[in-house]
Write an enzyme that holds these catalytic residues in place. Structure first.
Site: not given
Length: 465
Positions: A46, A145, A175, A232, A237, A323
């Site tokens: 943008r 994704k 990935h 996520d 994954h 995390k």
């Protein structure tokens, strides 16, 4: 297989993914001679950089941060093929003109490749713009994704994609599937009778897919607030790895057969039970400037899943990721059933095969052996195996390298198909409709206490690997 001349349009070219992963992968492919003599890369977004020189210099800086001693000549040639053109969901006319001009320089028959590294909320309108401007016609479209944020938005996105291009031109990138170690799961299973013959519910007690991360947000607070760990990592994954672990033997390892086998696994998956899902949030998450003070977004997920087919019925698959945990690992652990023992003393430990899915793939095997001495007593022995011969260590490609090269070659084998994505959202939607409460956990721990006990008394193989 050679790569034909191409024009790559990279949306999100000034973003973190492009800086850390995409441009370094493109550099390595160029340095290794995988790219043709004629190609062009058009960055888009943008907002424009102050100048083309500034954009190229930022890419150069990113390469120097990611690559040890990059080849100056290769870098310079790459930068000279790099340009930038602003665009947005409402206006892509200038971008379409830039692509036309680039193809006239590279060659009229050059393949157009469009890489969409944009937030989920921007994906659908950007794809619609590509259709209006004719950019999607005959182009290969790479979609990052997550593919939507729930079942309804995923289906809306798929409908938009289908309105501008054919499934044969769509490359939904995950990935994890580009990792050598993940692909090695197929070789270990289908090229070794000693493993495949025991790879079923008669012999397997449980499977764990464990992807803890020791890093925190690393500047991704706004992304996590909009997406969360479940969307996520789990819907993409971890479930894709589960597909490789659980699939039936494909007739061949090509795009049609492999993706058909993987889709059959997802079709057999039982919708997740929210009562067997644990959400957590690490202490200090809300201190990030981009995170709401009362955020209930999960940074940790552990869950139990089942594949209701003849091979896997009633075998639990335990998935965990999060995390700010105690370690940074990528592992699959298969625990085998313990047969009746004729030996005195405690029952032998179960045999395990632990696969490490890091850059250097390896396996840990737990077997029971006789303890040296006058008595016949068995004890567990852990042995580590390298899963790559030393003379081939330098042949491996990074995940994004492999996947970008596959797109250029037109190979969809390691990319998610539309029906796979739809089914995984069906499997995961009950958790989105009725999410478990978010429990706090300390940074550097293994998550909430209720997650530690989820697999039962045996617990998780990590951190005892």
């Amino acid at each position: 297989m050679t790569v034909a001349p191409f024009v790559l349009v990279l949306f999100g070219a000034r973003g973190d993914l492009a800086r850390r992963m995409l441009f370094p992968s493109i550099y390595r492919l160029a340095a290794a001679g995988h790219f043709p003599d004629d190609y062009a890369i058009i960055g888009s977004g943008r907002s424009a950089p102050d100048s083309l020189d500034d954009f190229r210099e930022s890419v150069r800086t990113g390469l120097s941060e990611s690559i040890d001693e990059p080849d100056a000549e290769v870098v310079e040639k790459l930068l000279q093929r790099l340009s930038f053109q602003t665009s947005n969901a409402d206006d892509g006319a200038d971008l379409a003109s830039a692509v036309t001009a680039a193809k006239s320089d590279v060659g009229a028959d050059a393949q157009t490749v469009i890489y969409l590294s944009v937030p989920p909320t921007a994906m659908e309108p950007m794809i619609a713009m590509l259709g209006r401007e004719g950019l999607a016609t005959d182009a290969r479209m790479i979609i990052e994704k997550p593919f939507g944020t729930d079942l309804d938005s995923s289906r809306a996105l798929d409908a938009t994609v289908s309105s501008v291009t054919d499934e044969s031109s769509v490359y939904r990138i995950d990935h994890f599937l580009g990792k050598e170690a993940v692909q090695n799961i197929l070789a270990l299973r289908f090229a070794n009778a000693i493993i495949e013959s025991a790879w079923n519910r008669e012999h397997v007690e449980s499977v764990q897919i464990d992807v803890p991360e020791d890093l925190g947000l690393e500047g991704r607070g706004s992304f996590y607030e909009s997406t969360g760990c479940f969307r996520d990592m789990v819907t993409t994954h971890l479930c894709q790895v589960l597909g490789f672990v659980a699939m039936e033997r494909p007739e061949t390892v090509d795009a049609d057969a492999l993706r058909e086998a993987k889709a059959a696994v997802f079709q057999a998956m039982r919708p997740l039970d929210p009562d067997r899902v644990v959400f957590g949030q690490f202490d200090g998450y809300r201190d990030d400037d981009d995170v709401a003070d009362d955020s209930q977004v999960e940074t940790f997920v552990a869950l139990e899943a089942f594949v209701d087919n003849e091979r896997w019925r009633d075998v639990p698959f335990y998935l965990r990721t999060g995390k700010a945990l105690a370690d940074n690992r990528r592992s699959v652990t298969v625990t085998f059933r313990t047969p009746p023992s004729p030996f005195d003393g405690d029952a032998p430990e179960p045999n395990q095969l632990g696969l490490e899915l890091g850059q250097t793939p390896s396996a840990t095997v737990v077997l029971n052996v006789k303890r040296p001495g006058p008595d016949t007593v068995v004890e567990p022995l852990r042995s580590q195996l390298d899963l790559a011969r030393s003379e081939h260590e330098d042949d491996a490609l990074e995940a994004y390298e492999r996947l970008i090269l596959d797109v250029m070659r037109g190979d969809q084998t390691l990319f998610a198909r539309g029906d796979e994505v739809d089914r995984l959202w069906q499997v995961c939607q009950p958790v989105l409709d009725n999410p478990p409460p978010v429990q706090p956990y300390e940074q550097g721990s293994w998550g909430p206490e209720s997650a530690l006990t989820l697999p039962g008394p045996r617990g998780w193989r990590l951190p005892d690997a």
